[in-house]
Enzyme design. Sequence first.
Site, short mmCIF file in Angstrom:
data_model
loop_
_atom_site.label_atom_id
_atom_site.label_comp_id
_atom_site.label_asym_id
_atom_site.label_seq_id
_atom_site.Cartn_x
_atom_site.Cartn_y
_atom_site.Cartn_z
N ASN A 135 10.33 26.96 52.29
CA ASN A 135 11.74 27.29 52.56
C ASN A 135 12.35 28.32 51.61
OD1 ASN A 135 11.62 25.25 50.60
ND2 ASN A 135 13.67 24.56 51.07
N GLY A 211 7.92 20.05 47.50
CA GLY A 211 7.64 19.84 48.92
C GLY A 211 8.07 18.46 49.35
N SER A 212 7.38 17.93 50.34
CA SER A 212 7.79 16.66 50.93
C SER A 212 7.37 15.47 50.07
CB SER A 212 7.18 16.55 52.33
OG SER A 212 5.78 16.57 52.22
N GLU A 231 9.16 17.93 42.76
CA GLU A 231 10.49 18.26 43.29
C GLU A 231 10.43 18.00 44.78
OE1 GLU A 231 12.94 19.21 41.31
OE2 GLU A 231 11.69 19.43 39.53
N LEU A 232 11.07 16.91 45.22
CA LEU A 232 10.86 16.47 46.61
C LEU A 232 12.16 16.54 47.43
CD1 LEU A 232 8.56 13.47 45.63
CD2 LEU A 232 7.90 15.84 46.06
N CYS A 265 16.62 21.80 50.22
CA CYS A 265 16.51 20.39 49.80
C CYS A 265 17.85 19.79 49.40
CB CYS A 265 15.50 20.26 48.67
SG CYS A 265 15.75 21.50 47.42
N GLU A 359 15.51 12.57 55.77
CA GLU A 359 15.87 13.96 55.46
C GLU A 359 15.79 14.78 56.75
OE1 GLU A 359 13.04 16.23 53.06
OE2 GLU A 359 14.69 17.37 52.20
#
Length: 456
Positions: A135, A211-212, A231-232, A265, A359
Site C-alpha cells: 500500500n 503487513g497483515s 507493523e500490522l 493501516c 480490518e
Amino acid sequence: MDVMDVLNKYNQEVTATISVAEKKHVDAAVQGAKEALKTPFSPYERYEVLMKAAELLVERRDQFAQVLALEVGKPIRESRGEIERAAQTLVISAEEAKRIHGEGVPVESAPGSENRMAFTVRVPVGVVAAITPFNVPVNLVCHKIGPAIAAGNSVVLKPAEVTPICALMLAELMEEAGLPKGRLQLLTGDGAQIGEWLLENKDVNMFTFTGSPRVGEYIRSKAGLRKVALELGNNSATVVHHDANVEQAASLIAQKSFNNAGQVCISVQRVYVHEEAFESFLQVLKEKTETLVVGDPTDESTDIGPMIRLREAERVENWVNEAVEQGAVMALGGKRDGALYEPTILTNVNDDMKVCRQEVFGPVVSIATYKEIDEVIAKVNDSDYGLQAGLFTNDLQFAMKAAREIEVGGLIINDASAYRVDHMPYGGVKNSGNGKEGPKYAIEEMTEERIIVLNL
Ligand code: NAD
C-alpha cells in the site's frame, strides 16, 4: 528463471514483468549482505549516502509517482506526496546515523566495583530481512532500509509481489547514491516462498515486517530467537465528542478515511460520534465525501483509485452488503465498478459487524453514536487491534483520560487516527504488532546494546 506479471491496477493490463527468485538467489542475497558487513562503512558515509539518495528521490519524484499510480493504483497527487515523505524519511535516517550512541553506566556504585567504569555502545544487528506491503511501497520501504543502513546493517528487501517496481527503482537509486555493494539486496517473486527461505536462513539476524497480522504471526512463530519487529493492521477508531469543532472533524475524517482507497493501516474505519453531534457531523461528512472523484489514478483530478485487486473490492462489497443485511444504513456510496469501490459511509452499525470488528482496508467508514465517555473508551478498546486512534474534543479531562486509558500505540487529539509524520514513533499494541518505526526508534530495534566495562 520464472517470471511474474505486474499489473496496472486501473486497467488490469500487464505493466511490467519481474523475475521470481529461487532458493539459490535468496541464499546468495543473504550471503552477499553478510559479506558486505566486512567492509567498513562509517556513520558519516552512511549519512552522505542517505542524503544523496533523498536528493535523487526528490529529483525523480514525478517518475516514481507515475509508477506508483500504475502499480498501486494510488492517485497521482497522493503518489507525489508519498515520494516527498519517503525522501524525508531518508533525510531523517541520515541525520540519525550521526546520533547513534550509548550511555555511561555507573558500575562504580556497586561495592567492589569502585575502580571500574562502563559505557554502552549500539552495534548493528547484522543482516536485516525487510518484508513490505503493497500500500505504501516507497515510503514504507524507506522506513526499513533508511534506519537499517543508518545503523550500519545490510538489508535483504522483499517488496510485495504486486508492487515491486518502485522498490527496484529505489535499489538502483541507492546504488547511484553510493551505497557500498552488497549492503542492499532485493528479491522479487512469491512472498510466501521467499519468506520461507529467508526464515530458514540462519544468517538473517532480524526480521522487520509490515503487513497483515496473519503473516506477521507466522514470521514470529518461525523466527525463533531472532529479533522481529512487526507493523500490522488496525480497525482504527476516531471519536468525535459534542464539544469538538464538529465541522472540522468531519472534514478531516472525510480526507483521512479514503486515502489510497482506504488501504492505509491507520485509515479511519470506526467513527464514534456523540449522539448530540451526530446529525451535523453526518451532514458535513457526506457533503465532503460526495466531492471526492473516483477514477483513473493517473488523472490529476482523481481522489480515489482502484483497490489493489478485484477480489479485494469484491470482499469489501460483500462486507458492506452483509452489514446492511444486518441492519446498517448506507448513508453514501456502496457501489463497485470492477476494482473501483465508491467511498462509503455506513450508519446504525454495531461493533460485531465485519466492517467494524475486522480490518476493512477499503474506502468504508462506519459511524456509531455514544452517550458517555466511559462507554466510548470501552468501545474503542473493544478491538483486537491497537495501532492509532483519534479523538476530537476540547474537554481536557476527557483528553487526559483517553490518553491514559485508550489502548493504542498513538492517540491523536483533535485529528483523526490517520495522522502520521515520519520521525514520530509509530507502531501498535495487541494484534497491531510490536516494535516501533520512525528512524530513531527503528534504529533502536535494529541495533544491539553492548556494555563495555573497564577495570582500571
Ligand atoms: P500481506 O501480509 O499480505 O503481505 C505483506 C508482505 O508479506 C508482502 O511482501 C508479501 O509478499 C509478504 N508475505 C506474504 N506471505 C508471506 C510469508 N508466508 N512469509 C513472509 N512474507 C510473506 O499484507 P498486504 O496485503 O501487502 O498489506 C496489507 C496489510 O498491511 C494490512 O493488514 C495493513 O494494515 C498492513 N499495514 C500495516 C502498516 C503499519 O505500519 N502498521 C502499514 C501498512 C500496511
